[in-house]
Write a protein that holds these residues in place. Sequence first.
Motif, PDB file in Angstrom:
ATOM      1  N   SER A  32      -8.313  17.406 -10.695  1.00 50.32           N
ATOM      2  CA  SER A  32      -7.122  16.766 -11.259  1.00 50.32           C
ATOM      3  C   SER A  32      -6.483  15.810 -10.260  1.00 50.32           C
ATOM      4  N   LEU A  33      -6.386  16.211  -9.004  1.00 55.75           N
ATOM      5  CA  LEU A  33      -5.766  15.350  -8.000  1.00 55.75           C
ATOM      6  C   LEU A  33      -6.570  14.071  -7.795  1.00 55.75           C
ATOM      7  N   ILE A  34      -7.889  14.200  -7.729  1.00 57.36           N
ATOM      8  CA  ILE A  34      -8.731  13.016  -7.521  1.00 57.36           C
ATOM      9  C   ILE A  34      -8.623  12.067  -8.706  1.00 57.36           C
ATOM     10  N   LEU A  35      -8.758  12.602  -9.920  1.00 60.23           N
ATOM     11  CA  LEU A  35      -8.731  11.749 -11.105  1.00 60.23           C
ATOM     12  C   LEU A  35      -7.368  11.087 -11.295  1.00 60.23           C
ATOM     13  N   SER A  36      -6.299  11.870 -11.199  1.00 55.97           N
ATOM     14  CA  SER A  36      -4.967  11.317 -11.450  1.00 55.97           C
ATOM     15  C   SER A  36      -4.552  10.340 -10.357  1.00 55.97           C
ATOM     16  N   PHE A  37      -4.913  10.630  -9.102  1.00 55.66           N
ATOM     17  CA  PHE A  37      -4.615   9.688  -8.022  1.00 55.66           C
ATOM     18  C   PHE A  37      -5.348   8.371  -8.250  1.00 55.66           C
ATOM     19  N   SER A  38      -6.614   8.467  -8.658  1.00 54.77           N
ATOM     20  CA  SER A  38      -7.410   7.258  -8.910  1.00 54.77           C
ATOM     21  C   SER A  38      -6.840   6.460 -10.068  1.00 54.77           C
ATOM     22  N   TRP A  39      -6.417   7.155 -11.131  1.00 53.77           N
ATOM     23  CA  TRP A  39      -5.841   6.456 -12.284  1.00 53.77           C
ATOM     24  C   TRP A  39      -4.620   5.642 -11.860  1.00 53.77           C
ATOM     25  N   SER A  40      -3.719   6.275 -11.134  1.00 48.93           N
ATOM     26  CA  SER A  40      -2.472   5.611 -10.762  1.00 48.93           C
ATOM     27  C   SER A  40      -2.704   4.561  -9.685  1.00 48.93           C
ATOM     28  N   TRP A  41      -3.550   4.856  -8.715  1.00 43.71           N
ATOM     29  CA  TRP A  41      -3.823   3.905  -7.633  1.00 43.71           C
ATOM     30  C   TRP A  41      -4.453   2.616  -8.167  1.00 43.71           C
ATOM     31  N   GLY A  42      -5.335   2.739  -9.132  1.00 44.88           N
ATOM     32  CA  GLY A  42      -6.025   1.568  -9.660  1.00 44.88           C
ATOM     33  C   GLY A  42      -5.347   0.912 -10.846  1.00 44.88           C
ATOM     34  N   ASP A  43      -4.212   1.438 -11.275  1.00 39.43           N
ATOM     35  CA  ASP A  43      -3.543   0.880 -12.448  1.00 39.43           C
ATOM     36  C   ASP A  43      -2.903  -0.459 -12.114  1.00 39.43           C
ATOM     37  N   TYR A  44      -3.155  -1.440 -12.953  1.00 41.24           N
ATOM     38  CA  TYR A  44      -2.578  -2.780 -12.788  1.00 41.24           C
ATOM     39  C   TYR A  44      -1.491  -3.050 -13.821  1.00 41.24           C
ATOM     40  N   ILE A  45      -1.715  -2.617 -15.069  1.00 44.31           N
ATOM     41  CA  ILE A  45      -0.851  -3.023 -16.175  1.00 44.31           C
ATOM     42  C   ILE A  45       0.552  -2.453 -16.033  1.00 44.31           C
ATOM     43  N   ALA A  46       0.676  -1.146 -15.817  1.00 47.22           N
ATOM     44  CA  ALA A  46       2.001  -0.527 -15.770  1.00 47.22           C
ATOM     45  C   ALA A  46       2.866  -1.080 -14.639  1.00 47.22           C
ATOM     46  N   PRO A  47       2.373  -1.180 -13.390  1.00 42.49           N
ATOM     47  CA  PRO A  47       3.222  -1.775 -12.344  1.00 42.49           C
ATOM     48  C   PRO A  47       3.578  -3.237 -12.612  1.00 42.49           C
ATOM     49  N   MET A  76      10.720   6.098 -11.816  1.00 43.37           N
ATOM     50  CA  MET A  76      10.940   7.208 -12.746  1.00 43.37           C
ATOM     51  C   MET A  76       9.912   7.268 -13.880  1.00 43.37           C
ATOM     52  N   PRO A  77       9.397   6.131 -14.402  1.00 41.23           N
ATOM     53  CA  PRO A  77       8.358   6.247 -15.430  1.00 41.23           C
ATOM     54  C   PRO A  77       7.158   7.080 -14.988  1.00 41.23           C
ATOM     55  N   TRP A  78       6.764   6.946 -13.723  1.00 42.17           N
ATOM     56  CA  TRP A  78       5.633   7.727 -13.229  1.00 42.17           C
ATOM     57  C   TRP A  78       5.990   9.200 -13.095  1.00 42.17           C
ATOM     58  N   VAL A  79       7.252   9.477 -12.783  1.00 40.30           N
ATOM     59  CA  VAL A  79       7.714  10.868 -12.741  1.00 40.30           C
ATOM     60  C   VAL A  79       7.643  11.482 -14.136  1.00 40.30           C
ATOM     61  N   ALA A 133       0.840  -1.205   0.000  1.00 34.64           N
ATOM     62  CA  ALA A 133       0.000   0.000   0.000  1.00 34.64           C
ATOM     63  C   ALA A 133       0.875   1.256   0.000  1.00 34.64           C
ATOM     64  N   ARG A 134       2.000   1.192   0.707  1.00 26.31           N
ATOM     65  CA  ARG A 134       2.924   2.329   0.706  1.00 26.31           C
ATOM     66  C   ARG A 134       3.516   2.547  -0.681  1.00 26.31           C
ATOM     67  N   ASN A 135       3.829   1.467  -1.385  1.00 28.94           N
ATOM     68  CA  ASN A 135       4.319   1.606  -2.757  1.00 28.94           C
ATOM     69  C   ASN A 135       3.274   2.286  -3.639  1.00 28.94           C
ATOM     70  N   SER A 136       2.033   1.831  -3.527  1.00 29.43           N
ATOM     71  CA  SER A 136       0.950   2.419  -4.323  1.00 29.43           C
ATOM     72  C   SER A 136       0.758   3.884  -3.977  1.00 29.43           C
ATOM     73  N   LEU A 137       0.789   4.201  -2.677  1.00 28.87           N
ATOM     74  CA  LEU A 137       0.590   5.581  -2.239  1.00 28.87           C
ATOM     75  C   LEU A 137       1.712   6.481  -2.746  1.00 28.87           C
ATOM     76  N   THR A 138       2.937   5.975  -2.725  1.00 29.65           N
ATOM     77  CA  THR A 138       4.074   6.764  -3.215  1.00 29.65           C
ATOM     78  C   THR A 138       3.920   7.077  -4.701  1.00 29.65           C
ATOM     79  N   ILE A 139       3.623   6.055  -5.485  1.00 28.92           N
ATOM     80  CA  ILE A 139       3.482   6.243  -6.925  1.00 28.92           C
ATOM     81  C   ILE A 139       2.302   7.151  -7.245  1.00 28.92           C
ATOM     82  N   ALA A 140       1.154   6.890  -6.618  1.00 26.42           N
ATOM     83  CA  ALA A 140      -0.056   7.651  -6.928  1.00 26.42           C
ATOM     84  C   ALA A 140       0.084   9.114  -6.532  1.00 26.42           C
ATOM     85  N   THR A 141       0.663   9.376  -5.355  1.00 27.48           N
ATOM     86  CA  THR A 141       0.836  10.759  -4.904  1.00 27.48           C
ATOM     87  C   THR A 141       1.831  11.500  -5.786  1.00 27.48           C
ATOM     88  N   LEU A 142       2.947  10.851  -6.081  1.00 28.68           N
ATOM     89  CA  LEU A 142       3.964  11.461  -6.934  1.00 28.68           C
ATOM     90  C   LEU A 142       3.389  11.812  -8.301  1.00 28.68           C
TER      91      LEU A 142
END
Length: 274
Positions: free
Chosen positions: A196-211, A138-141, A69-78
Amino acid sequence: MSVLSRRSTVYMLLIGTLVLMLSPFGWLAITALKDSSELRALPIHWWPHHPNLGNFTEALTLFDYLGYARNSLTIATLYAVLVTVASAWAGYGFARLEAPGKKVIFGVLLSTMMLPGVITLIPTYLMFAKLNLVNTYMPWVLWGLSGAPYLIFLFRQFFTNMPKELEEAAIVDGCGQVRIFWRIFLPQSWPVIATSLILSFSWSWGDYIAPALLLDDARTTLAVKLATGYVNEHGQQLGNVVAAGAVMYVVPVLALFLIMQRGFISGISTSGLK
């Protein structure tokens, strides 16, 4: 039909729609309380006879749930923070600055929203592999710094509707475009920032394919681990434990939406076509 009758009809339709939208989550929560024997029972048990809260404890301990969950939170927040700032800056440029071919570039940008992500999946992996960025964040950055077409569109529409006098007064005071953006336009765009924060956080938090494609098991996200981590010694999936983990999985997104819902609704309603 009286006003009271029309209002009652509208309320009934809204309540019915709400129940329909929440029913999948309700079924997930009910499944999370069932024993494994109840999942296989026929006829189907719609409500658990003996609710089992131990499924949630097992979901947390069967693997390092909080670590993933910490990994997901880091990626999604970033990603959410970077893509919001980048999209706001690009939206400001399309809305307030003049340049040759601006409308054409904006049209090309919007057309990319119709491009399925699966088409760019393999080229994206090969590009990051050659840059030695696989198994890093870095890809998420880079994705965040590139902005998102839909978010750029929202910011562009919002900034277009802002009074010209604000910009002119700032120019008279000696402000450049960068300062105008950071000191005047961005602080005024809180509704779109929240959206923007809600949508982008949701996109990254729920993403399965890229991770799953770019990260190994130690650095991957909770979305990937939920799909593969809950199995017994025979390799069979533990459906009730998966449901318990999934219920906890949606909590951060729900919390973010509840905190920023007023800005989200305002941002969607004020960023339509001019």
